[in-house]
Design a protein around this motif. Structure first.
Motif, PDB file in Angstrom:
ATOM      1  N   PHE A 128       0.827  -1.211   0.000  1.00 44.31           N
ATOM      2  CA  PHE A 128       0.000   0.000   0.000  1.00 44.31           C
ATOM      3  C   PHE A 128       0.859   1.259   0.000  1.00 44.31           C
ATOM      4  CE2 PHE A 128      -2.851  -3.212   1.850  1.00 44.31           C
ATOM      5  CZ  PHE A 128      -3.940  -3.070   1.007  1.00 44.31           C
ATOM      6  N   GLN A 129       1.976   1.215   0.722  1.00 44.58           N
ATOM      7  CA  GLN A 129       2.867   2.363   0.725  1.00 44.58           C
ATOM      8  C   GLN A 129       3.323   2.697  -0.689  1.00 44.58           C
ATOM      9  OE1 GLN A 129       4.858   0.232   4.244  1.00 44.58           O
ATOM     10  NE2 GLN A 129       5.989   2.124   4.074  1.00 44.58           N
ATOM     11  N   CYS A 130       3.622   1.669  -1.468  1.00 45.22           N
ATOM     12  CA  CYS A 130       4.147   1.906  -2.816  1.00 45.22           C
ATOM     13  C   CYS A 130       3.106   2.543  -3.730  1.00 45.22           C
ATOM     14  CB  CYS A 130       4.670   0.596  -3.416  1.00 45.22           C
ATOM     15  SG  CYS A 130       6.207   0.041  -2.634  1.00 45.22           S
ATOM     16  N   VAL A 131       1.839   2.243  -3.496  1.00 49.88           N
ATOM     17  CA  VAL A 131       0.781   2.888  -4.280  1.00 49.88           C
ATOM     18  C   VAL A 131       0.806   4.391  -4.033  1.00 49.88           C
ATOM     19  CG1 VAL A 131      -1.724   3.117  -4.491  1.00 49.88           C
ATOM     20  CG2 VAL A 131      -0.673   0.842  -4.432  1.00 49.88           C
ATOM     21  N   VAL A 132       1.044   4.805  -2.785  1.00 50.52           N
ATOM     22  CA  VAL A 132       1.120   6.225  -2.480  1.00 50.52           C
ATOM     23  C   VAL A 132       2.430   6.812  -2.988  1.00 50.52           C
ATOM     24  CG1 VAL A 132       0.874   7.971  -0.688  1.00 50.52           C
ATOM     25  CG2 VAL A 132      -0.260   5.756  -0.421  1.00 50.52           C
ATOM     26  N   PHE A 133       3.539   6.077  -2.822  1.00 54.87           N
ATOM     27  CA  PHE A 133       4.815   6.548  -3.339  1.00 54.87           C
ATOM     28  C   PHE A 133       4.744   6.836  -4.835  1.00 54.87           C
ATOM     29  CE2 PHE A 133       7.382   5.064   0.376  1.00 54.87           C
ATOM     30  CZ  PHE A 133       8.183   6.186   0.495  1.00 54.87           C
ATOM     31  N   PRO A 145      -2.037 -11.684   0.176  1.00 55.20           N
ATOM     32  CA  PRO A 145      -1.289 -11.605  -1.086  1.00 55.20           C
ATOM     33  C   PRO A 145      -1.720 -10.418  -1.942  1.00 55.20           C
ATOM     34  CG  PRO A 145      -2.979 -13.285  -1.243  1.00 55.20           C
ATOM     35  CD  PRO A 145      -3.032 -12.783   0.166  1.00 55.20           C
ATOM     36  N   VAL A 146      -1.295  -9.223  -1.520  1.00 53.64           N
ATOM     37  CA  VAL A 146      -1.660  -8.003  -2.243  1.00 53.64           C
ATOM     38  C   VAL A 146      -0.511  -7.490  -3.111  1.00 53.64           C
ATOM     39  CG1 VAL A 146      -3.399  -7.264  -0.573  1.00 53.64           C
ATOM     40  CG2 VAL A 146      -1.018  -6.603  -0.236  1.00 53.64           C
ATOM     41  N   HIS A 147       0.605  -8.203  -3.126  1.00 50.95           N
ATOM     42  CA  HIS A 147       1.773  -7.698  -3.824  1.00 50.95           C
ATOM     43  C   HIS A 147       1.517  -7.572  -5.325  1.00 50.95           C
ATOM     44  CE1 HIS A 147       5.873  -6.611  -2.745  1.00 50.95           C
ATOM     45  NE2 HIS A 147       6.244  -7.000  -3.936  1.00 50.95           N
ATOM     46  N   ALA A 148       0.838  -8.554  -5.896  1.00 52.58           N
ATOM     47  CA  ALA A 148       0.553  -8.504  -7.332  1.00 52.58           C
ATOM     48  C   ALA A 148      -0.337  -7.303  -7.653  1.00 52.58           C
ATOM     49  CB  ALA A 148      -0.120  -9.798  -7.783  1.00 52.58           C
ATOM     50  N   TRP A 149      -1.342  -7.065  -6.806  1.00 52.83           N
ATOM     51  CA  TRP A 149      -2.215  -5.900  -7.007  1.00 52.83           C
ATOM     52  C   TRP A 149      -1.392  -4.621  -7.005  1.00 52.83           C
ATOM     53  CZ3 TRP A 149      -2.761  -2.091  -3.202  1.00 52.83           C
ATOM     54  CH2 TRP A 149      -3.680  -1.078  -3.494  1.00 52.83           C
ATOM     55  N   ALA A 150      -0.457  -4.491  -6.051  1.00 54.94           N
ATOM     56  CA  ALA A 150       0.349  -3.274  -5.961  1.00 54.94           C
ATOM     57  C   ALA A 150       1.250  -3.129  -7.181  1.00 54.94           C
ATOM     58  CB  ALA A 150       1.183  -3.296  -4.681  1.00 54.94           C
ATOM     59  N   VAL A 151       1.844  -4.224  -7.639  1.00 59.78           N
ATOM     60  CA  VAL A 151       2.685  -4.175  -8.840  1.00 59.78           C
ATOM     61  C   VAL A 151       1.870  -3.668 -10.027  1.00 59.78           C
ATOM     62  CG1 VAL A 151       3.851  -5.623 -10.550  1.00 59.78           C
ATOM     63  CG2 VAL A 151       4.353  -5.917  -8.108  1.00 59.78           C
ATOM     64  N   TRP A 152       0.690  -4.221 -10.217  1.00 61.33           N
ATOM     65  CA  TRP A 152      -0.163  -3.850 -11.344  1.00 61.33           C
ATOM     66  C   TRP A 152      -0.614  -2.390 -11.243  1.00 61.33           C
ATOM     67  CZ3 TRP A 152      -1.244  -4.362 -16.057  1.00 61.33           C
ATOM     68  CH2 TRP A 152      -2.495  -4.141 -16.613  1.00 61.33           C
ATOM     69  N   ARG A 153      -0.964  -1.961 -10.038  1.00 58.44           N
ATOM     70  CA  ARG A 153      -1.440  -0.584  -9.872  1.00 58.44           C
ATOM     71  C   ARG A 153      -0.304   0.420 -10.047  1.00 58.44           C
ATOM     72  NH1 ARG A 153      -4.046   3.670  -7.270  1.00 58.44           N
ATOM     73  NH2 ARG A 153      -6.315   3.470  -7.241  1.00 58.44           N
ATOM     74  N   TRP A 161       0.412   2.947   5.650  1.00 58.77           N
ATOM     75  CA  TRP A 161      -0.736   2.772   4.752  1.00 58.77           C
ATOM     76  C   TRP A 161      -1.830   3.812   4.977  1.00 58.77           C
ATOM     77  CZ3 TRP A 161      -1.888  -2.941   6.468  1.00 58.77           C
ATOM     78  CH2 TRP A 161      -2.353  -2.977   7.777  1.00 58.77           C
ATOM     79  N   THR A 162      -1.797   4.513   6.074  1.00 58.15           N
ATOM     80  CA  THR A 162      -2.781   5.583   6.243  1.00 58.15           C
ATOM     81  C   THR A 162      -2.464   6.768   5.335  1.00 58.15           C
ATOM     82  OG1 THR A 162      -3.181   4.839   8.507  1.00 58.15           O
ATOM     83  CG2 THR A 162      -3.923   7.037   7.958  1.00 58.15           C
TER      84      THR A 162
END
Length: 918
Positions: free
Chosen positions: A475-480, A520-528, A905-906
């Motif tokens: 989640f952090q990477c989505v914000v980054f 297992p949310v890593h794939a979602w974060a990679v794709w996003r 993640w907040t």
């Protein structure tokens, strides 16, 4: 030397907004964007120096060499000033180089405290009635992605810091009572504190200007001591023989300023660093009037281990503390060592007045009047930061929302750490002559000997969680990706890199137990992140996507082999991050052989399948071989999704038709089963598995299209329950969702119901219906608890029995948006109560997003829900615009709970503002 006018040239031009992309498009890049393009390597250039120092290294797993694995007690706060750390330093607003060879941080003393304030204080998990908790007030006010400019605020009381009272009060409170906070001690009464602002501005990549300003907010004059510290991390004293040491010494130049010179030329290069890495000489310039102090960064052996142990060096780590607090003469009179400070003493800072100190840490020798450029450089970089964030803030965001977004991003950027950890060396010990207790090898992480990190990593919180955590990082990477796409991609790749991902395919969870299971949310974060980076940069980074995809396939296989016990595509999962959401500890196997089949685990796996399918189709645009993998994961999704309803010759399913909800099922060895009728996030997570395939979009993928058609025709009964075809305006869309249309209506009705999941501030993690109707199993119960948890599971300060969590809300918002695009006006959320109107899915998504943003925004009375009844934060002009990003939030009133700096993640509030204010 560059002039200020030279530094300021090429100022950025204004930006314009592109509605089609939903983002700002720069007509010319800002200076910070130029630096981001120049500095993609964090071992050199503008990224080499940053806030890569933990807020807390004491009481961490890395520093635990105990026989019983009790990290909290092995190295507590009281010993932190006296024991050299093995794996990383800590400090207040500290900075270091990428490998943390040299560290700078300020320290303070108010003349009354029993401890020199070198590091932040807080309670360990056994001390706090709700687990570990920092008991300080500090704020990350600003930060650019390359750390060209950073600003940090620390509120330092003028009265004696109440260390013992904080421990004793919290230790004796029950879990049904709130935490006893620093504000509760009345130590800030009459505003008797200093606002201490620490600013960093890079004159160049290797030249850092530092400004410390302390303002007396109280009504009376007050003393203050400021001690800027410069020290080397101890890398020389751990093996069977000590290796050569670096040195810090005084030099006299033509300037009247004081100057310390650090020299690492004698330091043996670390073998795990792939290249010879040296800093060379560094010059720390400081104003005259201070007293230089020198010692060595060595353990005070008698104090830490007892009087029978002798010091290796006569001058040890806690010398400055003992000099100021105890009046000991214990610093090196030769003015040389591996740790140095300059002591500035201000006898009486007048009310509303401030003292200012300027410093400079540079690789350039022989500078004339080096401190003259400090204020000008800080002002310039501050202005460039303003210009940079003008390109980030969405056009319709209010001034308050811009402040929230900027502080969220600053806090995230401050939460980087040079994460140093060689698990094999940690398990075996550095010195074969003094091995650690053998029992340590069976306590934790014994199967992770390959994990070896020398990376700068994003962590959830550098005090409470000063280690990476797999699903937090996603989640952090989505914000980054909003501000630094390259860093976001690097971080996601790290956990898939061979020195992190286990050879069996598992991604390490977190330091306390790498083998635990995170969703297992890593794939979602990679794709996003891939798509966010593609839109913002105008270029698709296929190499990143393909590299990650190959390793994600291995991770997926690990999940299938590990947790699908009976091969029915129903997953047991275990912990999965939702610490105490149910009546049992889901990390523990049942002694009677029964197993818990989990709705959330199976929902996560359905989501995993769909993301891998979409990534494979994206890669198939250039390489048709990937169409076969897209087909494989489409079909795997069908089996997983259908299994949640009924499959594998079972006479039960996870979906409960009577309640219209998904539940976990406890399956006994003799075939009996029991549904855990707890309406919680566990049952909502199947909604995360949503994707849409438009007929026109998949038409070019011939092989995938043929396989899709075959499966729909020949496995129609199975497929049609989880693939829903919608035709609107001549367009055909296949909505891939575990829930059919009736189930979607029933589930979303519960989500929008304020008597169940919908709070004024987001989505509760447990239905409020359980407030009056708790679920009971044996001697345990799950009751709606909107604030802190009464039960202590997984450390005691993580509650999923009612509070609002930003990451799960964020995923739910995303799923509802996808459903809205797939079904349009054809399907929506029915009314929860008479008089309510039906609500399109996208409108429900917007409603949840607005409520989560509302947690931090000022309401009509000018109050922020996050701060609840705290008068200081709500009304004081020196507090009310400072934002803390808590771990989770009260389910009924939005008050911040848990870790106060869990920006990891907040910080997703920054993404919500970005996506809903265009």
């Amino acid at each position: 030397m560059q002039t200020t006018s030279q530094l300021a040239k090429n100022a950025p031009s204004p930006c314009k907004f592109s509605p089609s992309l939903g983002m700002r498009i720069r007509s010319m890049p800002s200076k910070e964007h130029e630096r981001l393009e120049q500095g993609r390597d964090d071992a050199s250039g503008w990224r080499r120096w940053g806030p890569y120092v933990s807020d807390r290294a004491w009481a961490t797993v890395r520093e635990d060499y105990s026989a019983n694995g009790d990290a909290w007690d092995y190295l507590p706060h009281d010993l932190a000033r006296s024991k050299a750390y093995r794996w990383g330093e800590d400090g207040i607003a500290a900075i270091c180089d990428r490998y943390q060879i040299l560290v700078f941080a300020p320290a303070f003393w108010n003349g009354r405290d029993p401890i020199l304030k070198e590091r932040l204080f807080g309670l360990s998990s056994p001390e706090g009635n709700h687990g570990e908790d920092v008991k300080e007030y500090y704020f990350h006010l600003d930060c650019t992605p390359t750390h060209s400019y950073m600003r940090f605020l620390y509120k330092y009381p003028q009265r004696e810091f109440p260390y013992e009272r904080l421990v004793n009060e919290n230790r004796h409170r029950s879990t049904a009572e709130p935490e006893f906070e620093l504000l509760d001690t009345a130590i800030f009464a009459d505003d008797a504190y200093f606002d201490i602002t620490i600013e960093y501005a890079k004159y160049s990549a290797e030249d850092i200007c530092i400004r410390i300003e302390a303002i007396n907010r109280g009504a009376n004059p007050a003393p203050l001591h400021i001690l800027p510290h410069l020290w080397f991390r101890n890398t020389w004293a751990w093996g069977p023989r000590p290796s050569p040491e670096p040195k810090i010494r005084m030099v006299r130049g033509e300037s009247a300023d004081l100057c310390l010179v650090s020299d690492d030329s004698e330091l043996e290069p670390q073998s795990s660093i792939p290249v010879t890495y040296r800093l060379g000489s560094r010059f720390f310039h400081a104003p005259e009037g201070g007293v230089p102090l020198f010692t060595d960064n060595e353990t005070n052996m008698p104090r830490v281990f007892g009087p029978g142990h002798a010091n290796r060096r006569p001058f040890v780590k806690d010398a400055f503390h003992r000099t100021l607090i105890d009046g000991d003469s214990c610093t090196n009179p030769l003015q040389i060592g591996t740790k140095a400070a300059i002591h500035y003493r201000f006898e009486a800072v007048a009310p509303s007045e401030s003292v200012v100190l300027r410093f400079r840490l540079t690789d350039s020798p022989g500078l004339e009047e080096p401190l003259d450029e400090v204020d000008r450089t800080i002002e310039l970089r501050r202005r460039e930061a303003d210009e940079y964030y003008e390109t980030i803030h969405p056009p319709t965001a209010t001034a308050d929302e811009r402040n929230i977004q900027r502080q969220a991003l600053a806090s995230l950027l401050w939460s980087k750490q040079s994460y140093l950890f060689d698990v094999e060396l940690w398990l075996d010990g550095d010195n074969p002559n003094l091995p650690p207790p053998a029992s340590r090898k069976t306590i934790r992480n014994e199967h992770w000997r390959h994990l070896n990190s020398l990376r700068v990593m994003t962590v959830p919180d550098k005090w409470e969680y000063p280690w990476f955590a797999a699903w937090d990082l996603a989640f952090q990477c989505v914000v980054f990706a909003l501000v630094d796409g390259e860093f976001a991609k690097q971080q996601l790749w790290l956990l898939l890199f061979e020195q992190f991902q286990h050879p069996n395919g598992q991604i390490p969870a977190y330091e306390w137990e790498f083998s635990d299971l995170n969703p297992p949310v890593h794939a979602w974060a990679v794709w996003r992140v891939y798509n966010m980076d593609r839109i913002r940069s105008g270029k698709a980074d296929r190499d990143f996507l393909e590299r990650c995809f190959h390793k994600l396939l291995i991770n997926f296989t690990w999940w299938i082999n590990k947790v699908d016990n009976k091969g029915n595509n129903i997953f047991e999962g275990g912990f999965l991050g939702l610490d105490n959401i149910t009546v049992v500890d889901r990390s523990t196997r049942c002694a009677d052989g029964s197993r818990l089949e989990q709705s959330d685990a199976t929902g996560w796996m359905g989501m995993f399948c769909l993301v891998l399918m979409r990534i494979a189709l994206e890669l198939a645009k250039e390489d048709r071989v990937y169409e076969a993998l897209a087909s494989k994961y489409f079909q795997h999704y069908i089996y997983v999704a259908a299994a949640m309803k009924n499959m594998g010759n079972r006479d039960y399913q996870l979906w409960d038709e009577e309640d219209g909800f998904f539940y976990d099922v406890l399956l006994y060895p003799d075939g009996r089963y029991r549904k855990f009728r707890v309406r919680s996030l566990v049952g909502l997570i199947p909604l995360f598995a949503v994707e849409r395939l438009e007929e026109a979009w998949i038409e070019p993928f011939k092989e995938f299209r043929e396989n899709f058609d075959w499966f729909m025709k020949n496995r129609g009964k199975l497929a049609r329950s989880v693939v829903h075809t919608v035709e609107r305006a001549g367009q055909v869309t296949h909505a891939l969702t575990i829930l059919n249309q009736d189930q979607l209506r029933r589930m979303t009705t519960r989500i929008r119901d304020p008597d169940e999941f919908l709070s004024d501030y987001g989505v509760r993690s447990l239905s409020k219906a359980h407030e009056s109707h708790p679920f009971v199993f044996d001697s345990s119960e799950v009751r709606y608890e909107p604030a802190e948890s009464i039960d202590r599971i997984k450390g005691g300060n993580s509650n999923w029995r009612g509070p609002i969590w930003f990451p799960t809300g964020f995923l739910l918002i995303e799923s509802l948006r996808k459903l809205g695009k797939a079904f349009g006006e054809h399907l929506g959320c029915p009314a929860a109560h008479p008089g309510d109107a039906s609500l399109p899915f996208n409108d429900l998504a917007r409603e949840i997003a607005e409520r989560q943003i509302r947690v931090f925004s000022r309401d009509a009375r000018g109050r922020r829900p996050v701060y609840g009844s705290s008068q200081k934060f709500q009304e004081d002009p020196h507090w009310r615009d400072l934002i803390l990003f808590y771990e989770y939030f009260h389910g009924d009133n939005g008050t911040g709970l848990g870790a106060s700096h869990q920006t990891g993640w907040t910080a997703l509030v920054a993404s919500l503002i970005d996506e809903w204010r265009h």
